[in-house]
Design a protein around this motif. Sequence first.
Motif, PDB file in Angstrom:
ATOM      1  N   GLY A 194       0.803  -1.214   0.000  1.00  0.00           N
ATOM      2  CA  GLY A 194       0.000   0.000   0.000  1.00  0.00           C
ATOM      3  C   GLY A 194       0.836   1.263   0.000  1.00  0.00           C
ATOM      4  O   GLY A 194       0.321   2.349   0.311  1.00  0.00           O
ATOM      5  N   ASP A 195       2.099   1.163  -0.373  1.00  0.00           N
ATOM      6  CA  ASP A 195       3.022   2.302  -0.339  1.00  0.00           C
ATOM      7  C   ASP A 195       2.831   3.146  -1.604  1.00  0.00           C
ATOM      8  O   ASP A 195       3.461   2.892  -2.635  1.00  0.00           O
ATOM      9  CB  ASP A 195       4.456   1.791  -0.227  1.00  0.00           C
ATOM     10  CG  ASP A 195       5.473   2.908  -0.040  1.00  0.00           C
ATOM     11  OD1 ASP A 195       5.136   4.083  -0.289  1.00  0.00           O
ATOM     12  OD2 ASP A 195       6.623   2.598   0.328  1.00  0.00           O
ATOM     13  N   ASN A 196       1.999   4.153  -1.526  1.00  0.00           N
ATOM     14  CA  ASN A 196       1.716   4.985  -2.697  1.00  0.00           C
ATOM     15  C   ASN A 196       2.905   5.850  -3.098  1.00  0.00           C
ATOM     16  O   ASN A 196       3.027   6.232  -4.275  1.00  0.00           O
ATOM     17  CB  ASN A 196       0.490   5.858  -2.444  1.00  0.00           C
ATOM     18  CG  ASN A 196      -0.797   5.054  -2.448  1.00  0.00           C
ATOM     19  OD1 ASN A 196      -0.847   3.938  -2.975  1.00  0.00           O
ATOM     20  ND2 ASN A 196      -1.844   5.603  -1.852  1.00  0.00           N
ATOM     21  N   ASP A 197       3.765   6.183  -2.150  1.00  0.00           N
ATOM     22  CA  ASP A 197       4.968   6.946  -2.501  1.00  0.00           C
ATOM     23  C   ASP A 197       5.872   6.121  -3.418  1.00  0.00           C
ATOM     24  O   ASP A 197       6.424   6.638  -4.399  1.00  0.00           O
ATOM     25  CB  ASP A 197       5.739   7.351  -1.239  1.00  0.00           C
ATOM     26  CG  ASP A 197       4.997   8.392  -0.420  1.00  0.00           C
ATOM     27  OD1 ASP A 197       4.123   9.083  -0.976  1.00  0.00           O
ATOM     28  OD2 ASP A 197       5.278   8.498   0.788  1.00  0.00           O
ATOM     29  N   PHE A 198       6.043   4.846  -3.089  1.00  0.00           N
ATOM     30  CA  PHE A 198       6.840   3.973  -3.942  1.00  0.00           C
ATOM     31  C   PHE A 198       6.193   3.838  -5.319  1.00  0.00           C
ATOM     32  O   PHE A 198       6.880   3.846  -6.342  1.00  0.00           O
ATOM     33  CB  PHE A 198       6.993   2.594  -3.292  1.00  0.00           C
ATOM     34  CG  PHE A 198       7.733   1.604  -4.149  1.00  0.00           C
ATOM     35  CD1 PHE A 198       9.113   1.583  -4.185  1.00  0.00           C
ATOM     36  CD2 PHE A 198       7.039   0.693  -4.936  1.00  0.00           C
ATOM     37  CE1 PHE A 198       9.798   0.682  -4.988  1.00  0.00           C
ATOM     38  CE2 PHE A 198       7.714  -0.212  -5.744  1.00  0.00           C
ATOM     39  CZ  PHE A 198       9.099  -0.218  -5.763  1.00  0.00           C
ATOM     40  N   LEU A 199       4.879   3.729  -5.340  1.00  0.00           N
ATOM     41  CA  LEU A 199       4.177   3.626  -6.620  1.00  0.00           C
ATOM     42  C   LEU A 199       4.450   4.859  -7.477  1.00  0.00           C
ATOM     43  O   LEU A 199       4.795   4.737  -8.660  1.00  0.00           O
ATOM     44  CB  LEU A 199       2.679   3.460  -6.390  1.00  0.00           C
ATOM     45  CG  LEU A 199       1.813   3.435  -7.649  1.00  0.00           C
ATOM     46  CD1 LEU A 199       2.110   2.200  -8.490  1.00  0.00           C
ATOM     47  CD2 LEU A 199       0.325   3.487  -7.286  1.00  0.00           C
ATOM     48  N   ARG A 200       4.300   6.016  -6.885  1.00  0.00           N
ATOM     49  CA  ARG A 200       4.461   7.268  -7.637  1.00  0.00           C
ATOM     50  C   ARG A 200       5.898   7.477  -8.089  1.00  0.00           C
ATOM     51  O   ARG A 200       6.148   7.847  -9.250  1.00  0.00           O
ATOM     52  CB  ARG A 200       4.014   8.447  -6.771  1.00  0.00           C
ATOM     53  CG  ARG A 200       4.112   9.807  -7.472  1.00  0.00           C
ATOM     54  CD  ARG A 200       3.873  10.955  -6.502  1.00  0.00           C
ATOM     55  NE  ARG A 200       4.884  10.989  -5.454  1.00  0.00           N
ATOM     56  CZ  ARG A 200       4.634  10.727  -4.173  1.00  0.00           C
ATOM     57  NH1 ARG A 200       3.418  10.413  -3.768  1.00  0.00           N
ATOM     58  NH2 ARG A 200       5.619  10.772  -3.274  1.00  0.00           N
ATOM     59  N   ASP A 201       6.854   7.239  -7.198  1.00  0.00           N
ATOM     60  CA  ASP A 201       8.242   7.621  -7.474  1.00  0.00           C
ATOM     61  C   ASP A 201       9.042   6.545  -8.215  1.00  0.00           C
ATOM     62  O   ASP A 201      10.004   6.874  -8.928  1.00  0.00           O
ATOM     63  CB  ASP A 201       8.960   7.943  -6.162  1.00  0.00           C
ATOM     64  CG  ASP A 201       8.320   9.106  -5.422  1.00  0.00           C
ATOM     65  OD1 ASP A 201       7.657   9.931  -6.072  1.00  0.00           O
ATOM     66  OD2 ASP A 201       8.468   9.169  -4.174  1.00  0.00           O
TER      67      ASP A 201
END
Length: 743
Positions: free
Chosen positions: A402-409
Amino acid sequence: MSQTHRWHFPLPRTHTGVLQGNGTMGVMIWGEANVLRLTIGRADFWDHRGGMPWREGMSYQAIRALLEAGDEAGLRRLFERTDPRPGEPARPSVLPLGRLELVLTDELTLSQATLNLDTGQVIVEARGPRGPVTVALIDLSMQQPVLQLSLSTADNLSAIRLVPAWALVSAHLEPISFHPPQVFHDDDLAGWVQERPADPPLCLGYHLLGSDLWLATAYGPDAEASRAGARALIGEAARNGPTHLRRANAAWWADYWRHVPVLDLPDDSLDFLYHYGMYKFAGLTNPAGVPATLQGPWIEEYQMPPWSSDYHFNINVQMCHWPAYRGNRLDHLRPIFDLVMSWWDTLRENARIFLGIEDGLMLPHAVDDRGTCMGGFWTGSVDHGCTAWMADMMCQYWRYSGDNDFLRDTAYPFMVGAMRVYEEMLEEKDGVLSLPVGVSPEFGGAGMGAWGRNASFQLACIHRLCRDLLDASATLGVEPRPIWLRIARDLPRASLYGDSGREQIALWDGLPLPESHRHHSHLAGVYPFDTLDLHDPQWRGIVERSLATWVREGMGMWSGWAMPWAAVLHSRLGNADMAVLALHIWERVFTNEGHGTLHDPAWPGFTLIGSRPTAPKDVRGEIMQMDAGMGVTAAIMELLLHTRTGVNHLFGGAPSSWRQVSFSGMRTEGAFLVSAARVEGAVTEVTVLAERGGCFRLANPWPGDAHVSAADGSATTVSGDVLEVTLAPGVAAVLRPAEPETL
């Protein structure tokens, strides 16, 4: 947990040894009679020379034209390297380092080694004239490249012999400009320094202080600096003492096991494979270490490592990391992601040369730790599924965490770059998209027949990537590219062969599986990519017919890592007994007497890969790889819990003969931790903890409704073939079969 496992001497070869590893440095503990051998390896000890970077002219258009013209000579000229310059290797390789031999007194004979999984410590025992003797306690630091060996008494040790790898592989190293190691015996440090022609030297040094032997490996800009580095590591560790190292290790391992799922399996062999597998996974993928290669840190000293112990991205790297997901060790994935992202400029350049685009990413199937292509194998070089598979692993990390920062970056930019290459390769005719040139990994080698239109493996990669991009775009609030919607609609899910109602999945257009093959890539839409809906009767029938052909062609050319993949495929289809049998076959055929995991069979008669049907196998050059062992570890978890199209399924690979089986703390998509038990064939309860919050979807394991009681005091009843339970972040819930209503 408190698990210990024993190995009985003699352990006559390097890869029969007990393993210790910290992700960077590895130790194999083996020997016989009165000689205890410690083979030391480093996963980052590369000779970086050689390889074949992508060069101008290696374009998709040129490759396609040569293939369609049947111009094998032209294709070979394009991809096969010229001979390396004198004194240089053809390709990069991890290097062997060497071993220490501890010669015990004549009256002692090695008897057993006991590994404590709680602490990573190995206890070595021997038989003496007065009975069993504890020879040594061996601990490898999980933080530094430092090994500590406590002898019960120094009187049991008669000599320490140094065996640099040079003594065994100089015939390979000397012609490529290596020089013999510098062996030294100073008062406070003994060992050797191995210099490399184009990379910094590495020192292996040890110091015996009373009954404590300390060993370290260290790099330096020159030989003296590397010796100083090893001396400093040993000096600091010795000042802190063995107790300090053991306490630090105990804390590291306690934290590790605290997060690993607990499995209660009624099968002693699988129980051992799971626990020893998760132990090795820690030593292979320690987040503070080197991203896992084919052999990780366990590099033998007696030969150059097979396939250079490089990064193979057409299944091997992926399989090495499979246990991270359900095994709840997601941080062990970050080193490989960071490494791949560090090659960004190289992958951009590969895509530019291949297709003339500036925004694509293209990862060859075999590279060193700098992203340099090993070269010479054109099908691997153009296998864009390697890039897509790594993109899927990144997306799965997001789904499980659920790590959206990892998804985005990280994940999303990589996924977009991978898809850009496929977008340029696709062509349209009469409203239907197709992939004109594609390969099915390793099928056909590098021959002219090793390609076709609409390779099913590549189609599965594209559809997985497409689904992931659409889901990620929705999460990030980004407008998806219109072509992704067209791909989802207009590109076939797989290449099909056969008359209507009798279709099966082909490798590519016109070619159903014609022979036994180790790489089950045409079935990748079932696993790992989950792009074929097994709930759809049409696709279910197609998949079952495809598996019938697969079973008919048999296992006669399978390698070790083919077995766990097959086990997962059987689990997905509900063929639990065969799923478990495949894992037992793997242990029997593809491990040696010390549980070393092999690419080729340990003995002849089962498969012909690397073997003749009846001749005794020459084990001197056995090929150890970590992929299959990690695949088995993941496959055991998949027996108990797997996810298809966002729905969790329980015990699909657990045979009905298992009267009692349970697990706790297993991670699944949506950042949920799941526990469940099955007793006498019936699931008794399911516990779900929502780390991030959201809707947990479970294939109903009961014939009727389910009662849900949450930790926040709420309760409800859910029903249907798929149970949906929405939980707030940090909230746990228990699902049980609802009591039938009474009149």
